[in-house]
Design an enzyme around this catalytic site. Structure first.
Site, short mmCIF file in Angstrom:
data_model
loop_
_atom_site.label_atom_id
_atom_site.label_comp_id
_atom_site.label_asym_id
_atom_site.label_seq_id
_atom_site.Cartn_x
_atom_site.Cartn_y
_atom_site.Cartn_z
N GLY A 38 6.99 5.85 1.13
CA GLY A 38 5.68 6.06 0.55
C GLY A 38 4.67 6.58 1.55
CB VAL A 39 1.01 6.17 1.65
CG1 VAL A 39 0.76 4.70 1.83
CG2 VAL A 39 -0.12 7.00 2.22
CG ASP A 40 4.13 2.38 6.41
OD1 ASP A 40 3.58 2.84 7.42
OD2 ASP A 40 4.69 1.27 6.38
CB THR A 126 -0.63 1.60 -7.00
OG1 THR A 126 -0.68 2.77 -6.17
CG2 THR A 126 -1.98 0.95 -7.06
N GLY A 127 2.45 1.47 -5.31
CA GLY A 127 3.74 2.14 -5.25
C GLY A 127 4.84 1.10 -5.30
CB VAL A 128 7.35 0.17 -2.73
CG1 VAL A 128 8.42 -0.89 -2.53
CG2 VAL A 128 7.96 1.54 -2.53
CE1 TYR A 129 5.51 -3.86 -0.16
CE2 TYR A 129 3.28 -4.48 0.37
CZ TYR A 129 4.59 -4.31 0.75
OH TYR A 129 4.98 -4.62 2.04
P1 ADP Z 1 2.66 0.02 -1.44
O1 ADP Z 1 3.87 -0.54 -0.74
O2 ADP Z 1 1.36 -0.58 -0.91
O3 ADP Z 1 2.78 -0.04 -2.92
P2 ADP Z 1 3.31 2.89 -1.43
O4 ADP Z 1 3.25 3.82 -0.26
O5 ADP Z 1 4.63 2.63 -2.05
O6 ADP Z 1 2.59 1.53 -0.93
O7 ADP Z 1 2.33 3.40 -2.55
C1 ADP Z 1 0.92 3.30 -2.49
C2 ADP Z 1 0.31 4.53 -3.12
O8 ADP Z 1 0.33 5.60 -2.17
C3 ADP Z 1 1.05 5.04 -4.36
O9 ADP Z 1 0.07 5.35 -5.35
C4 ADP Z 1 1.73 6.31 -3.85
O10 ADP Z 1 1.87 7.27 -4.88
C5 ADP Z 1 0.72 6.79 -2.83
N1 ADP Z 1 1.18 7.76 -1.82
C6 ADP Z 1 2.42 8.04 -1.37
N2 ADP Z 1 2.39 9.01 -0.43
C7 ADP Z 1 1.07 9.34 -0.26
C8 ADP Z 1 0.36 10.28 0.55
N3 ADP Z 1 0.99 11.07 1.43
N4 ADP Z 1 -1.01 10.34 0.45
C9 ADP Z 1 -1.66 9.53 -0.41
N5 ADP Z 1 -1.06 8.63 -1.20
C10 ADP Z 1 0.29 8.55 -1.14
#
Ligand code: ADP
Length: 179
Positions: A38-40, A126-129
């Site tokens: 994801g974003v991480d 809102t992603g994996v969590y």
């Molecule tokens: P979490 O584990 O906190 O749920 P995620 O990374 O799985 O984190 O998702 C959090 C949000 O970030 C999701 O809405 C996902 O679509 C979004 N996301 C993923 N990649 C990016 C990016 N490069 N820039 C902005 N948002 C992103």
């Protein structure tokens, strides 16, 4: 889409947070600060290996849910990355709303402490969590609004949303503020 809160702006955009030029960007990390998908993953790939070196050295015990830690931003345009840990959704009765508020607030406090005039947030949890999007957007924006109302800082809080679907949920919350 934006709303003015006193002299501060809360703005919604669709995009990739790694290219933001705000003073700080927020990473939705895990409590081990171990990197992930994801974003991480996107932030670590774009910023470079220096960021993981800093989290390992400065925060070997990781970061508790609802808290945030700071590193610099490596190859990114931002000055800082604030790594925060949102709650994993477990049905909503395990303190998830308070922990999500706390994650946003911790980052906004770091922004004030580090004299950041602008900060960009992803949709934490809102992603994996698995946090339900309509609930997360309501809670995120309410906490951001409360903070900027009371502190009148940072000047710009931008929510960088990765899809039209997430943008839609956030924009419905902003529209409801006007009613
Ligand atoms: P979490 O584990 O906190 O749920 P995620 O990374 O799985 O984190 O998702 C959090 C949000 O970030 C999701 O809405 C996902 O679509 C979004 N996301 C993923 N990649 C990016 C990016 N490069 N820039 C902005 N948002 C992103």
């Amino acid at each position: 889409m934006k709303r003015l809160i006193g002299s501060c702006v809360i703005e919604l955009t669709v995009g990739d947070i790694t290219v933001e030029q705000t003073d700080a960007i927020v990473n939705a990390a895990n409590s081990q600060l171990a990197g992930g998908g994801g974003v991480d993953g996107a932030i670590h790939r774009a910023a470079g290996p220096e960021i993981m070196r800093q989290t390992r050295e400065y925060y070997p015990d990781g970061c508790p849910t609802g808290a945030a830690v700071v590193t610099d931003a490596g190859r990114l345009a931002a000055r800082y990355i604030f790594h925060t840990v949102g709650p994993i959704w477990q049905g909503g009765r395990s303190g998830e709303p308070d922990l999500l508020r706390s994650a946003y607030r911790a980052c906004l406090e770091l922004a004030v402490d580090h004299e950041c005039r602008s900060i960009a947030f992803p949709a934490i949890s809102t992603g994996v969590y698995g946090y339900p999007l309509d609930l997360a957007s309501e809670t995120a924006l309410d906490e951001i609004r409360r903070f900027v109302e009371s502190k009148q800082s940072p000047e710009l809080v931008r929510c960088v949303l990765f899809s039209e679907g997430v943008f839609g949920a956030y924009s419905r919350v902003l529209e409801a503020w006007d009613r």
